[in-house]
Design a protein around this motif. Structure first.
Motif, PDB file in Angstrom:
ATOM      1  N   ASN A 147       0.853  -1.181   0.000  1.00 60.86           N
ATOM      2  CA  ASN A 147       0.000   0.000   0.000  1.00 60.86           C
ATOM      3  C   ASN A 147       0.895   1.239   0.000  1.00 60.86           C
ATOM      4  O   ASN A 147       1.631   1.473   0.973  1.00 60.86           O
ATOM      5  N   HIS A 149       0.362   4.461   0.294  1.00 60.45           N
ATOM      6  CA  HIS A 149       0.121   5.465   1.333  1.00 60.45           C
ATOM      7  C   HIS A 149       0.719   5.026   2.660  1.00 60.45           C
ATOM      8  O   HIS A 149       1.405   5.804   3.334  1.00 60.45           O
ATOM      9  N   HIS A 150       0.478   3.773   3.022  1.00 62.12           N
ATOM     10  CA  HIS A 150       0.991   3.304   4.305  1.00 62.12           C
ATOM     11  C   HIS A 150       2.511   3.159   4.288  1.00 62.12           C
ATOM     12  O   HIS A 150       3.154   3.299   5.334  1.00 62.12           O
ATOM     13  N   THR A 154       4.752   5.140   7.003  1.00 62.69           N
ATOM     14  CA  THR A 154       5.783   4.445   7.769  1.00 62.69           C
ATOM     15  C   THR A 154       7.128   5.163   7.668  1.00 62.69           C
ATOM     16  O   THR A 154       7.843   5.315   8.666  1.00 62.69           O
TER      17      THR A 154
END
Length: 206
Positions: A147, A149-150, A154
């Motif tokens: 993903n 965005h994640h 992070t």
């Protein structure tokens, strides 16, 4: 801008970063910044007109390097090189702009009430660009599908924590101050974890 004016501008901005990081926007008083730099209060207004403009300049002092940090996404076709350069740059920003980073973090944590719309738009455009580039690499089979965005969330969290939560890091490590080797070690570890988690190999220079 004359040399003296440029010097005073920089001194005031540096003191403002410290005060806004410590007390937030509402709690910071111009007089406290003036006392820090041993200048009359009117001099602060001479250089920055008002508190709102001074705060914006503080935000810009961290936003400009944050925006420049994503240049590797546009310069490289190899995601491993781009991500590694991005991570090292983000860690360097935390090392070189710790107080301004705290100001930015506090602003975001409070819902960005004083973040100028044009700055917010630039940050969003950067995120859109990085997300598109990550998707492009994944679509081309250059990295594992994650993903995007994640992944960015992070990376932001893991790099900016070295500025925003430096007290905790110094307490745990037993150091009065982190040194360049500490930041390098952090960047190398984040690179290793990130790249391997994305099915990538570390660049030879890392």
């Amino acid at each position: 801008m004359s040399r003296i004016r440029a010097r005073n501008h920089e001194i005031i901005l540096r003191a403002a970063c410290i005060e806004f990081a410590k007390s937030g926007y509402a709690g910071t008083k111009i007089i406290d910044i003036a006392k820090q730099v041993n200048l009359p209060k009117p001099n602060i207004y001479y250089y920055f007109q008002n508190k709102q403009n001074l705060y914006r300049c503080v935000l810009e002092s961290i936003i400009d390097p944050i925006l420049a940090a994503s240049d590797p996404f546009e310069r490289h076709d190899d995601p491993a090189i781009a991500l590694a350069e991005y991570i090292h740059t983000k860690i360097r920003i935390s090392q070189e702009h710790p107080h301004a980073s705290k100001v930015f973090a506090n602003e975001i944590m409070h819902g960005a009430p004083h973040l100028p719309a044009d700055i917010a738009a630039k940050l969003m455009a950067q995120t859109v660009m990085c997300t598109a580039k990550l998707n492009e690499w994944m679509d081309a089979g250059k990295m594992d599908r994650v993903n995007p965005h994640h992944l960015l969330f992070t990376l932001w969290a893991s790099t900016q924590t070295y500025a925003d939560f430096d007290w905790q890091i110094r307490s745990v490590t037993g150091k009065a101050q982190l040194d360049t080797e500490d930041y390098q070690t952090a960047a190398d570890l984040i690179c290793r974890l990130t790249l391997r988690g994305c099915g990538l190999s570390l660049p030879e220079s890392s």
